[in-house]
Scaffold this motif. Structure first.
Motif, mmCIF file in Angstrom:
data_model
loop_
_atom_site.group_PDB
_atom_site.id
_atom_site.type_symbol
_atom_site.label_atom_id
_atom_site.label_comp_id
_atom_site.label_asym_id
_atom_site.label_seq_id
_atom_site.Cartn_x
_atom_site.Cartn_y
_atom_site.Cartn_z
ATOM 1 N N SER A 1 0.833 -1.207 0.000
ATOM 2 C CA SER A 1 0.000 0.000 0.000
ATOM 3 C C SER A 1 0.865 1.254 0.000
ATOM 4 C CB SER A 1 -0.928 -0.006 1.214
ATOM 5 O OG SER A 1 -1.809 -1.115 1.173
ATOM 6 N N ALA A 2 1.984 1.212 0.736
ATOM 7 C CA ALA A 2 2.906 2.350 0.710
ATOM 8 C C ALA A 2 3.481 2.537 -0.687
ATOM 9 C CB ALA A 2 4.028 2.127 1.727
ATOM 10 N N GLY A 3 3.786 1.427 -1.366
ATOM 11 C CA GLY A 3 4.234 1.532 -2.751
ATOM 12 C C GLY A 3 3.179 2.145 -3.642
ATOM 13 N N ALA A 4 1.902 1.824 -3.393
ATOM 14 C CA ALA A 4 0.815 2.412 -4.177
ATOM 15 C C ALA A 4 0.710 3.915 -3.936
ATOM 16 C CB ALA A 4 -0.500 1.726 -3.834
ATOM 17 N N VAL A 5 0.966 4.343 -2.702
ATOM 18 C CA VAL A 5 0.963 5.779 -2.406
ATOM 19 C C VAL A 5 2.089 6.484 -3.163
ATOM 20 C CG1 VAL A 5 1.265 7.504 -0.586
ATOM 21 C CG2 VAL A 5 -0.131 5.468 -0.166
ATOM 22 N N LEU A 6 3.237 5.832 -3.233
ATOM 23 C CA LEU A 6 4.385 6.418 -3.924
ATOM 24 C C LEU A 6 4.201 6.438 -5.440
ATOM 25 C CD1 LEU A 6 7.279 4.692 -1.948
ATOM 26 C CD2 LEU A 6 6.627 7.099 -1.812
ATOM 27 N N LEU A 7 3.429 5.500 -5.971
ATOM 28 C CA LEU A 7 3.292 5.361 -7.419
ATOM 29 C C LEU A 7 2.758 6.644 -8.035
ATOM 30 C CD1 LEU A 7 3.578 3.241 -9.701
ATOM 31 C CD2 LEU A 7 1.143 2.749 -9.383
ATOM 32 N N GLY A 8 3.461 7.151 -9.012
ATOM 33 C CA GLY A 8 3.059 8.387 -9.670
ATOM 34 C C GLY A 8 3.669 9.632 -9.057
ATOM 35 N N PHE A 9 4.193 9.525 -7.810
ATOM 36 C CA PHE A 9 4.921 10.630 -7.179
ATOM 37 C C PHE A 9 4.074 11.902 -7.073
ATOM 38 C CE2 PHE A 9 8.051 7.971 -9.433
ATOM 39 C CZ PHE A 9 8.778 7.519 -8.340
ATOM 40 N N HIS A 10 2.843 11.746 -6.581
ATOM 41 C CA HIS A 10 1.996 12.912 -6.368
ATOM 42 C C HIS A 10 1.648 13.123 -4.903
ATOM 43 C CE1 HIS A 10 1.613 13.676 -10.605
ATOM 44 N NE2 HIS A 10 1.188 12.451 -10.821
#
Length: 503
Positions: A307-316
């Motif tokens: 989930s933390a990786g999903a938050v980071l995805l896209g860098f927004h």
């Protein structure tokens, strides 16, 4: 070297593992358990989302979905004449709610969001109860609802993608924990079809499949069938190539880290600190147990990391992205509290309740200046056009169309889709060449075939202003006249528009 844990903790560390050593629940009264817990969680879900009813809209995402739903209801086609970078489940839900209750209010979606949060809490409570007993189930459900509002109210109270994605993610882990891998795959599909990053929950599902007594091949096959069937069905119904483009391949520029790095990183740090404040009651028990024992909850840690990786995805690092972290964090904290002294649970609940109260006060009292701006623009648009005329609002607030009850002149509801500004970029990667691939030729055709009666330049000095975009600048210069300035937005009327429609 870590300090030696006290005897009470040493003897209790075997009660925490997720897949082994579960405390049995009382099989004689499961209905009584849920009959008592459900009303408590339902009331708490309602109380924690009462601020959501204070404003007609909380975020541009809600405005975008509302406009999409109207377009779909009037005969639009998803991923053709109605487009966005998101999967289709939530636009369809908005469309269905509008069909049943009318399209003038998001009240029904607010109620649906309460139901989504309640379902998430129930799924987490069920998982915690199976692993650690009745008390843990109650704690997980209550803790989740208390911390679910621990973000900026614009992010926590809006009826947008993450809120409706979370019940699917919690259900996926619950089903996999019980060995129901076809259902787990279906739940993962539901999460992905609500928002792409919901697919992060597939990792803990696979972990649980690996550790399940059933042969791994069988578990993986059932998970794959459950996941693939709904996704393929939706892709076929919307057009496979269009579905793939708008949900996966068409967002390369949006997901880039280049441009506004400091601004984006500052946003990420700010939202991380806000979430930490909202979860202040959960973090100490997790950290405490990490220092003294192996929790054994590998699937939950994997869920949190994914989930933390999903938050980071896209860098927004938008605040609503962080909602995805809360369910695994709640289960980890619930598990940690099972091997800590009983007063720690009371302390965690009290701290979370106090933090929840502060965030609810913030939600009730916080001003919404951008909403007020959109409302002023909408009133001006409504006064200057007829209900059958189309308008173009060149900005990042699609809710103006919905508030004004006017149809957009283009399928691209924000300037961001055409310039890449929708990610909050204010650096070099904003302009015509950074828009969605193929969008500008379609946009030019739309404007030429059905020129809008009114163009509202709501850029207000931002990098997507028309004077920085040759195509739009030439279009306005050739066919439009500047007529007014409303709250910083410049209004242009068509030069050949019949005089009775002018003001």
């Amino acid at each position: 070297m870590l300090a030696e844990p006290p005897p009470s903790l040493r003897s209790a560390t075997t009660s925490i593992p997720a897949a082994k050593g579960r405390r049995p629940t009382d099989p004689r009264a499961p209905e009584g358990y849920w009959r008592r817990l459900l009303p408590v969680l339902a009331v708490l879900a309602l109380l924690t989302r009462l601020p959501s009813f204070r404003h007609p809209l909380w975020s541009p995402d809600e405005g975008y979905l509302a406009v999409q739903a109207r377009l779909l209801a009037s005969g639009g086609t998803l991923y053709t004449t109605v487009v966005d970078r998101k999967p289709p489940l939530l636009p369809w839900l908005y469309e269905a709610a509008f069909a049943v209750c009318g399209d003038g209010s998001l009240g029904p979606l607010r109620l649906a969001a309460i139901a989504a949060q309640l379902l998430t809490a129930l799924a987490l409570a069920s998982t915690a109860r199976r692993r650690w007993g009745d008390g843990a189930g109650r704690a997980a459900g209550v803790l989740y609802l208390l911390v679910s509002v621990g973000l900026n109210p614009e992010d926590a109270q809006a009826a947008t993608f993450e809120v409706f994605m979370l019940p699917f993610t919690a259900a996926a882990v619950r089903c996999a924990d019980r060995g129901h891998f076809t259902r787990a795959g279906l739940a993962v599909a539901g999460a992905c079809l609500t928002k792409q990053t919901g697919g992060a929950v597939l990792l803990p599902v696979l972990w649980l499949a690996w550790h399940h007594p059933r042969p791994l091949r069988t578990s993986l096959l059932r998970t794959g069938v459950g996941l693939a069937a709904p996704v393929l069905a939706v892709a076929l119904s919307t057009g496979p190539s269009r579905f793939l483009f708008w949900t996966v391949t068409g967002s390369a520029a949006y997901a880039s880290f280049t441009g506004s790095e400091l601004h984006v990183l500052a946003r990420g740090l700010t939202n991380t600190l806000i979430l930490a404040a909202g979860c202040a009651g959960l973090l100490p028990p997790v950290v405490r147990v990490l220092r003294i024992a192996r929790t054994g909850a590998g699937d939950l840690w994997l869920w949190l990391i994914a989930s933390a990786g999903a938050v980071l995805l896209g860098f927004h690092f938008f605040g609503h992205y962080y909602l995805q972290l809360i369910p695994p964090l709640v289960l980890l904290a619930t598990g940690a509290l099972q091997i800590l002294p009983a007063p720690r649970l009371t302390s965690a609940l009290s701290t979370c309740a106090c933090a929840c109260a502060l965030f609810l006060v913030w939600g009730v009292l916080a001003p919404r200046p951008e909403l007020a701006h959109s409302e002023r623009l909408a009133a001006a648009v409504e006064a200057r056009t007829t209900p059958t005329e189309r308008v173009l609002v060149w900005g990042i607030h699609p809710e103006t169309y919905w508030l004004a009850r006017r149809a957009p002149a283009s399928r691209y509801l924000t300037a961001g889709l055409l310039t890449n500004y929708s990610g909050g970029r204010d650096g070099p990667q904003v302009g015509e060449k950074y828009g969605v691939d193929g969008a500008w030729p379609v946009f030019r055709t739309e404007l030429a075939d059905r020129p809008p009666a009114l163009v509202v330049d709501d850029s207000r000095g931002k990098p997507f202003a028309p004077d920085r975009l040759p195509t739009l600048r030439r279009f306005l210069a050739a066919r439009y006249e500047r007529s007014a300035v409303v709250d910083g937005a410049v209004f242009y009327v068509r030069a050949d528009r019949p005089s009775p429609g002018r003001t």
